[in-house]
Write a protein that holds these residues in place. Structure first.
Motif, mmCIF file in Angstrom:
data_model
loop_
_atom_site.group_PDB
_atom_site.id
_atom_site.type_symbol
_atom_site.label_atom_id
_atom_site.label_comp_id
_atom_site.label_asym_id
_atom_site.label_seq_id
_atom_site.Cartn_x
_atom_site.Cartn_y
_atom_site.Cartn_z
ATOM 1 N N TRP A 232 -38.579 25.528 -30.793
ATOM 2 C CA TRP A 232 -39.992 25.279 -30.487
ATOM 3 C C TRP A 232 -40.135 24.223 -29.385
ATOM 4 O O TRP A 232 -40.850 24.433 -28.401
ATOM 5 C CB TRP A 232 -40.709 24.827 -31.764
ATOM 6 C CG TRP A 232 -42.091 24.303 -31.532
ATOM 7 C CD1 TRP A 232 -43.129 24.940 -30.923
ATOM 8 C CD2 TRP A 232 -42.583 23.007 -31.905
ATOM 9 N NE1 TRP A 232 -44.239 24.131 -30.901
ATOM 10 C CE2 TRP A 232 -43.931 22.942 -31.499
ATOM 11 C CE3 TRP A 232 -42.023 21.916 -32.561
ATOM 12 C CZ2 TRP A 232 -44.723 21.805 -31.708
ATOM 13 C CZ3 TRP A 232 -42.809 20.787 -32.784
ATOM 14 C CH2 TRP A 232 -44.137 20.742 -32.346
ATOM 15 N N LEU A 233 -39.438 23.094 -29.531
ATOM 16 C CA LEU A 233 -39.569 22.027 -28.538
ATOM 17 C C LEU A 233 -38.942 22.406 -27.199
ATOM 18 O O LEU A 233 -39.290 21.826 -26.171
ATOM 19 C CB LEU A 233 -38.952 20.731 -29.064
ATOM 20 C CG LEU A 233 -39.719 20.049 -30.198
ATOM 21 C CD1 LEU A 233 -38.967 18.816 -30.676
ATOM 22 C CD2 LEU A 233 -41.145 19.672 -29.762
ATOM 23 N N ALA A 234 -38.024 23.371 -27.204
ATOM 24 C CA ALA A 234 -37.412 23.830 -25.953
ATOM 25 C C ALA A 234 -38.218 24.921 -25.275
ATOM 26 O O ALA A 234 -37.940 25.268 -24.124
ATOM 27 C CB ALA A 234 -35.999 24.333 -26.232
ATOM 28 N N SER A 235 -39.224 25.442 -25.958
ATOM 29 C CA SER A 235 -39.913 26.648 -25.500
ATOM 30 C C SER A 235 -41.300 26.349 -24.935
ATOM 31 O O SER A 235 -41.809 25.227 -25.012
ATOM 32 C CB SER A 235 -40.065 27.619 -26.670
ATOM 33 O OG SER A 235 -41.074 27.159 -27.569
ATOM 34 N N SER A 236 -41.930 27.388 -24.417
ATOM 35 C CA SER A 236 -43.301 27.269 -23.915
ATOM 36 C C SER A 236 -44.306 27.028 -25.025
ATOM 37 O O SER A 236 -45.440 26.634 -24.753
ATOM 38 C CB SER A 236 -43.681 28.545 -23.146
ATOM 39 O OG SER A 236 -42.817 28.742 -22.052
ATOM 40 N N GLY A 237 -43.894 27.245 -26.261
ATOM 41 C CA GLY A 237 -44.789 27.004 -27.386
ATOM 42 C C GLY A 237 -45.125 25.550 -27.612
ATOM 43 O O GLY A 237 -46.029 25.232 -28.396
ATOM 44 N N SER A 238 -44.428 24.644 -26.916
ATOM 45 C CA SER A 238 -44.670 23.203 -27.091
ATOM 46 C C SER A 238 -45.089 22.522 -25.789
ATOM 47 O O SER A 238 -44.860 21.321 -25.608
ATOM 48 C CB SER A 238 -43.411 22.526 -27.638
ATOM 49 O OG SER A 238 -42.317 22.681 -26.746
ATOM 50 N N ASP A 239 -45.712 23.265 -24.900
ATOM 51 C CA ASP A 239 -45.999 22.744 -23.562
ATOM 52 C C ASP A 239 -46.999 21.590 -23.527
ATOM 53 O O ASP A 239 -47.115 20.927 -22.488
ATOM 54 C CB ASP A 239 -46.489 23.873 -22.647
ATOM 55 C CG ASP A 239 -45.352 24.723 -22.104
ATOM 56 O OD1 ASP A 239 -44.176 24.360 -22.328
ATOM 57 O OD2 ASP A 239 -45.635 25.754 -21.461
#
Length: 256
Positions: A232-239
């Motif tokens: 999650w923190l590496a992905s666009s979901g946590s922008d």
């Protein structure tokens, strides 16, 4: 929705990833589609970890780069090698860390400095080199691996406590300086995780009972408990998540 957490086409470096939590986080990022660069200071162990992981993913998806994360020149050279030979670095997980148990009155300065250098200064050095490449591109994810000792203390591990507390504020400092350039910098703070390196603690009946009683979830964490938050923190979901430290501890830090 799944596209938010898809890391296909992204390059990730996980420091201290030849085994343990770092290796599990590297696998989680690879499972989400990232090309992952493993890191460690022992070439033979690192190559063995690379070979073991590479067998499970398409060719070229798992690489390795051995360098000392406590050296500014080695960090610079390591990041430069990744950028030149693997691809632009999109994700950095600062996981490298060590422990040294000794009462403070008996603690040698050299051992204090060794823990601080490995657990805190390395995140500054590698994070700075990664940010120098990420900022001109206007994007990047940095995840600093903290600990419940970011908030809590126990006897005999003062350098570790100081380092992990500092890492939380380093995460905030990185956010203050780099978030405006499109980077997201956050921390993950694991609780007591059952790994090969903590097996002796699990086997200690008294300590194990203390963990189970102190943790509202009444169990040890597993490396898989860390996989989802890391992706999650590496992905666009946590922008729009920035400067946060996420505790993954079964509730340990919220009870007395």
């Amino acid at each position: 929705m799944s596209a938010l957490f898809d890391l296909t086409g992204r390059t990730a470096l996980v420091t201290g990833s030849s085994r343990g939590i770092g290796n599990a986080l590297a696998r989680a990022l690879a499972d989400a589609g990232a090309t992952v660069v493993l890191n460690g200071i022992t070439p033979d162990r690192l190559k063995a970890a690379e070979d073991a992981m590479a067998a499970d993913y398409p060719e070229g998806r798992i690489r390795s780069c051995a360098f000392d994360v406590t050296s500014d020149t080695a960090a610079e050279d390591g990041i430069a090698w990744i950028e030149a030979n693997v691809g632009p670095l999109d994700i950095l997980v600062n996981n490298a860390g060590i422990q040294h148990r000794m009462p403070m009155l008996e603690l040698d300065l050299a051992d204090w400095e060794r823990v601080i250098s490995t657990d805190l200064t390395s995140a500054f050095l590698v994070g700075r080199e990664a940010a120098r490449r990420m900022i001109p591109r206007g994007r990047g994810k940095i995840i600093n691996i903290c600990s419940v000792q970011t908030d809590l203390a126990r006897p005999t591990i003062a350098p570790y406590i100081a380092a992990k507390g500092g890492l939380r504020n380093l995460t905030r400092a990185m956010t203050a300086e780099w978030a405006g350039s499109g980077l997201q910098i956050n921390g993950i703070a694991p609780g007591y995780i059952h790994t090969e390196m903590t097996q002796n603690l699990v086997d200690d009946e008294e300590f194990n009972a203390w963990i189970l009683g102190r943790t509202p979830a009444h169990r040890w964490g597993t490396v898989q408990d860390l996989a989802g938050p890391a992706v999650w923190l590496a992905s666009s979901g946590s922008d729009f998540v920035n400067g946060q430290t996420i505790f993954i501890d079964g509730g340990m830090t919220v009870v007395v």
